[in-house]
Design a protein around this motif. Sequence first.
Motif, mmCIF file in Angstrom:
data_model
loop_
_atom_site.group_PDB
_atom_site.id
_atom_site.type_symbol
_atom_site.label_atom_id
_atom_site.label_comp_id
_atom_site.label_asym_id
_atom_site.label_seq_id
_atom_site.Cartn_x
_atom_site.Cartn_y
_atom_site.Cartn_z
ATOM 1 N N GLU A 120 -2.648 -14.700 38.893
ATOM 2 C CA GLU A 120 -3.489 -13.902 38.009
ATOM 3 C C GLU A 120 -4.200 -12.832 38.821
ATOM 4 N N LEU B 25 -7.188 -10.714 38.726
ATOM 5 C CA LEU B 25 -8.408 -10.826 37.924
ATOM 6 C C LEU B 25 -9.120 -9.494 37.708
ATOM 7 N N ARG B 26 -9.269 -8.723 38.765
ATOM 8 C CA ARG B 26 -10.026 -7.467 38.661
ATOM 9 C C ARG B 26 -9.709 -6.560 39.841
ATOM 10 N N HIS C 290 -7.438 -6.143 44.885
ATOM 11 C CA HIS C 290 -7.683 -6.891 43.655
ATOM 12 C C HIS C 290 -8.044 -8.332 43.992
ATOM 13 N N ARG D 56 -4.746 -3.002 36.195
ATOM 14 C CA ARG D 56 -5.815 -3.884 35.720
ATOM 15 C C ARG D 56 -7.094 -3.065 35.505
ATOM 16 N N THR E 273 -9.523 -3.723 33.027
ATOM 17 C CA THR E 273 -10.678 -4.576 32.736
ATOM 18 C C THR E 273 -10.450 -5.952 33.349
ATOM 19 N N GLU E 274 -11.570 -6.632 33.575
ATOM 20 C CA GLU E 274 -11.492 -7.950 34.211
ATOM 21 C C GLU E 274 -10.842 -8.971 33.256
ATOM 22 N N ARG E 275 -10.118 -9.924 33.817
ATOM 23 C CA ARG E 275 -9.575 -11.006 32.988
ATOM 24 C C ARG E 275 -10.093 -12.338 33.543
ATOM 25 N N PRO E 276 -10.259 -13.341 32.661
ATOM 26 C CA PRO E 276 -10.781 -14.627 33.143
ATOM 27 C C PRO E 276 -9.761 -15.378 33.993
ATOM 28 N N THR F 233 -7.847 -18.812 35.138
ATOM 29 C CA THR F 233 -7.453 -20.148 34.665
ATOM 30 C C THR F 233 -7.660 -21.143 35.803
ATOM 31 N N ASP G 186 0.832 -12.350 36.271
ATOM 32 C CA ASP G 186 0.399 -11.103 35.633
ATOM 33 C C ASP G 186 1.307 -9.916 35.960
#
Length: 302
Positions: free
Chosen positions: A24, A26-27, A34, A200, A202-205, A207, A230
Motif C-alpha cells: 500500500e 499511503l501518502r 512515499h 497518490r 490523497t492519503e489512504r488508510p 490495512t 496499489d
Amino acid sequence: MTSQLTSQAVLTVQAPAKINLGLEVLRRRADGFHDLNTIFAPLTLFDTITLSLRSDTGFTLQISGNDTLSGGDDNLCVKAARLLGQTISQPTGTPLPGIDIHLTKRIPTGGGLGGGSADAAAVLVGAAQLWGNPVSPETLHQVGLMLGSDVPFFLEGGVAHAAGRGEILTSHPITLPWSLLLVNPGIHVATPWAFKALNRATERPATNLVELLLSGMDNPASLRGQMVNDFEEAVMLEYPAIKQIKQRMYDAGAMFALMSGSGSTLFGLFATVQDAKVASAQFPECWNAVARFHEGGVVVER
Ligand code: C5P
C-alpha cells in the motif's frame, strides 16, 4: 582496517530476492518519497556476489547472466562499495583498498523482486567484512537507505512488515501454509515511473497486513480485494500483458494472485507445490518458479 585482511581476501555473498505480500502506498511525503505499508518475504532465489580486495583504491564490476545491466559507476553495487568506503574512511581521510566485484545475476531485473537492492545490501555486508567490519549495523542501515528504500530490509532478512520508505522494519516470522507460482513476463517496470503513474494525491488508510494474512491463512481466496498492491492498476493499464498474466494465474487455479513490488512479477497462491507446478505449465513463455513458504521466507522448489 584490521590487520588480518590481505589484498588476497575474497568473499562470496548470496543476495536473495523478495516478494511483497500486499503493498500500500499511503501518502506522498514532503521529501518526494512515499510512505509504504507492506510485508516483505525473502525468496531463496539468489544473485551471487564475489568481492575481492584490490591492492589499489579502485572499484570494478563484472556481470554474468545479464547483458543489459550497466557495469559502470552508476551500478548500485559499485555505488554501495564506494559509499561505504567513503563513510568508513571519512574520519581518518585514509582511503581503503578498492574491491573487484563479480555479480552473477539470476533475479529478473525490473521485476519487483528487489534484485538491485539485494545486490547493494550484499555488497555492503561483504565489503564491511573484507574491510574488517569497522561499521555498526546502524551505520550500515543508514548507508543502505541512501542507496535504496528496500536495502535496509535486505540487511535485516526474514519476513518483515515495512513502513516509512520501507526502512521501518518489524520482524514477523510467520509461516503460511501455501505454495506459490512466480511468473515474470520479462517486462521491465521502472519504479520511479510507477510511483508517478500511481499518482497518490490523497492519503489512504493502512490495512493491518499481518492480521489480514493470518485471517486468510486457511482460505487465501478471502484475501482477494483485501490484500492489494496499489501499483497494479496503473502498471496494468500501461502493460496489459501483466493484467492478462494475473487473469491466467486465476484460470490456472490460483486461490489468490498479486503483483510484487512495482511489477512485473506476479505470484499466485496454491494449496500444494504440485498444484503450483501443474499451473506453471500454463506459462511456458515466461520466467517462472515454484516455491513454498517456510520459516523465515519463501523457498524456491524449482
Ligand atoms: O529508494 P529507491 O531508489 O528504491 O526509489 C526509487 C524511486 O522510487 C525514488 O526515487 C522515488 O521516486 C520512488 N520511491 C518513493 N517512495 C518510496 C520508495 C521509492 O517515492 N518509499
